[in-house]
Design an enzyme around this catalytic site. Structure first.
Site, mmCIF file in Angstrom:
data_model
loop_
_atom_site.group_PDB
_atom_site.id
_atom_site.type_symbol
_atom_site.label_atom_id
_atom_site.label_comp_id
_atom_site.label_asym_id
_atom_site.label_seq_id
_atom_site.Cartn_x
_atom_site.Cartn_y
_atom_site.Cartn_z
ATOM 1 N N ASN A 150 0.805 -1.227 0.000
ATOM 2 C CA ASN A 150 0.000 0.000 0.000
ATOM 3 C C ASN A 150 0.840 1.279 0.000
ATOM 4 O O ASN A 150 0.467 2.279 -0.594
ATOM 5 C CB ASN A 150 -0.972 -0.005 1.185
ATOM 6 C CG ASN A 150 -0.270 -0.093 2.526
ATOM 7 O OD1 ASN A 150 0.785 -0.717 2.660
ATOM 8 N ND2 ASN A 150 -0.861 0.516 3.538
ATOM 9 N N GLU A 248 3.879 -5.288 12.235
ATOM 10 C CA GLU A 248 2.923 -4.178 12.155
ATOM 11 C C GLU A 248 1.816 -4.664 11.234
ATOM 12 O O GLU A 248 2.007 -4.820 10.039
ATOM 13 C CB GLU A 248 3.620 -2.924 11.608
ATOM 14 C CG GLU A 248 2.869 -1.642 11.913
ATOM 15 C CD GLU A 248 1.737 -1.398 10.927
ATOM 16 O OE1 GLU A 248 0.564 -1.620 11.323
ATOM 17 O OE2 GLU A 248 2.007 -1.003 9.802
ATOM 18 N N CYS A 282 -3.187 1.266 6.821
ATOM 19 C CA CYS A 282 -3.561 0.575 8.053
ATOM 20 C C CYS A 282 -4.071 1.535 9.115
ATOM 21 O O CYS A 282 -4.768 1.126 10.049
ATOM 22 C CB CYS A 282 -2.390 -0.235 8.589
ATOM 23 S SG CYS A 282 -0.912 0.738 8.936
ATOM 24 N N GLU A 461 7.952 0.369 16.033
ATOM 25 C CA GLU A 461 8.896 0.915 15.072
ATOM 26 C C GLU A 461 9.048 2.405 15.328
ATOM 27 O O GLU A 461 8.252 3.009 16.038
ATOM 28 C CB GLU A 461 8.397 0.671 13.641
ATOM 29 C CG GLU A 461 8.255 -0.793 13.284
ATOM 30 C CD GLU A 461 7.743 -1.006 11.874
ATOM 31 O OE1 GLU A 461 8.253 -1.918 11.207
ATOM 32 O OE2 GLU A 461 6.844 -0.270 11.437
#
Length: 481
Positions: A150, A248, A282, A461
């Site tokens: 994405n 993630e 997301c 992260e």
């Protein structure tokens, strides 16, 4: 179909070892326009071996020298922003302006941020009478990074830059759905003479290349962004060898809108959070929870703005909604819309495919969709759709808003819109999410930790969190005698 990509292994462009290729499609037209290597486990093994050979020299470089190499890559990318933006737009289907103004500049920023982090990353010392403890933060060795389709270059750089900065050598696996800008970056690395073997890219399918990277015994850590289902399989594979893992994963994020919400930028931001990149982020706010006294006015204004969005050719400046990324994903989102209707949802706008005129008439476009009338436990409100689809639910009290927001197996992000900062603090503490925004969305400081809870992932992260993940802590205790 004249574009032919390659792996980057040991500083060299290579085809797949088996000579096989995958088609690369342009989502806006539905047509293939290039070929990507259909990589194999042997290609992964060759990349890992190259990285192992490069690791002693790269990890021994002074941090400033590693930083200088990463900065050189950032400079080369920044000098070609327009070319990379055009490629990202074509590969993903996102509007060209979005790729030019957000995706590629953010990739440059990622590289520069972690180049600076390389020179600032420090360890701790702890003194006591007659004793000194100090902690070394040492690179792991060869690490694998697997990035999604994405935000291809944006998230690829977000992973490999801290790994390199910390002194590791990298084998990267971009998505086979959107592989072009990772290949272009590999070509840039070769052009500037990036040390061979330090940064490797293996193209191909996740089930083959990704799995081989996860299972390779000499890969010390895996950083993955993608679906929860794949993340679970990666976690299971890594658990067998106790390999470090950062995941993630998906989101079903809530946007909480209270009646006292500041109105100046509310609708613009909520619309953006719902439909940016055709909802394929997301962090998109796919569940809109609105206080009842403001519900109807908010709903009507949002629907009017959604209807005004222009779906069409990503190269057209008037376009603000591109296609979804693939035929398979198009079919998945359309099936989700059918399910929403079966569950009793009322489609206020959208809910169907769009067929723009001209060259994009066969593209995978879906109209921005707003649905109401569904409760918190239905599949439409609990399962990730990852498309231009949002639902509306009304609430009366803070407690009800909190319960609705947390009524999902995911926990990546949430947004709270209110003028009452006391309420904002109370809700932020109790929302089951790794990231909470108040009166804003996707406002990212690269120093802050990023990640989710529940089925949205493991680990964090960003900033020192990323540098710590890609290093091993070793404590040394000295008795001063």
């Amino acid at each position: 179909m004249d574009l032919r990509l390659s792996h980057l292994i040991d500083g060299q462009a290579r085809s797949a070892g088996n000579g096989a290729w995958l088609d690369v499609f342009e989502p806006a037209t539905g047509q293939a326009y290039g070929h990507c290597p259909d990589g194999t486990a042997d290609d992964v093994a060759a990349a890992v071996s190259a990285a192992e050979r490069a690791f002693p020299a790269w990890s021994a470089l002074p941090a400033a020298d590693r930083a200088a190499w990463i900065e050189r890559l950032a400079d080369a990318l920044e000098a070609r922003v327009d070319a990379f933006a055009a490629a990202e737009s074509r590969d993903v289907g996102k509007p060209l302006a979005l790729a030019r103004n957000l995706d590629i500049p953010r990739a440059v920023a990622n590289l520069r941020f972690f180049a600076a982090a390389a020179t600032q990353f420090a360890s701790e010392s702890h003194g006591a009478p007659g004793i000194v403890n100090y902690t070394l933060r040492q690179p792991l060795g060869v690490v694998g990074v697997i990035s999604p389709w994405n935000l291809p270059l944006y998230l690829f750089t977000w992973k490999f830059a801290p790994a390199l900065a910390a002194g590791n050598c990298v084998v990267g696996k971009p998505s086979e759905v959107t592989p072009v800008t990772a290949w272009m970056l590999g070509e840039l690395a070769r052009e500037i003479g990036f040390p061979p073997g330090v940064f490797n890219i293996v193209q191909g399918r996740g089930a083959v290349v990704g799995q081989a990277l996860v299972d390779h015994p000499r890969v010390k850590a895996i950083s993955f962004t993608g679906s929860t289902a794949v993340g679970v399989r990666i976690a299971e594979s890594c658990a067998r060898s106790l390999k470090k893992t950062s995941l993630e994963l998906g989101g079903k994020n809530a946007t909480l809108v209270f009646a006292d919400a500041p109105r100046a930028k509310l609708l613009d931001t909520v619309l953006r959070s719902a439909f940016l990149n055709s909802g394929q982020i997301c962090l998109c706010g796919s569940r809109l929870l609105v206080q009842r006294e403001y519900y109807e006015a908010f709903r009507d204004a949002l629907v009017a703005r959604a209807k005004a969005m222009v779906a069409g050719d990503p190269t057209d400046p008037a376009t603000n909604l591109g296609p979804v990324v693939s035929k398979a994903h198009f079919d998945k989102v359309m099936a989700c819309l059918a399910l929403a209707r079966e569950e009793g949802g009322r489609v206020l706008c959208g809910g169907e495919a769009v067929q723009p005129e001209g060259r994009c008439r066969d593209g995978w476009f879906i109209a921005p969709t707003v649905i109401e009338g569904l409760g918190p436990s239905c599949r439409t409100n609990t399962e990730e759709i990852f498309g231009p689809v949002v639902t509306l639910q009304a609430f009366d009290t803070d407690e009800e808003a909190l319960a609705l927001a947390n009524a999902t197996p995911y926990g990546l992000s949430a947004s709270v819109w209110t003028a009452d900062l006391s309420r904002a603090h109370r809700l932020a503490e109790r929302l089951e999410a790794g990231v909470v925004w108040v009166n804003t969305w996707m406002n990212r400081d690269l120093r802050t930790p990023f990640g989710g809870v529940k089925q949205s992932g493991l680990g964090r992260e960003g900033g020192w969190e990323a540098m710590r993940f890609f290093t091993e802590a070793k404590n040394v205790t000295i008795d001063l005698g």
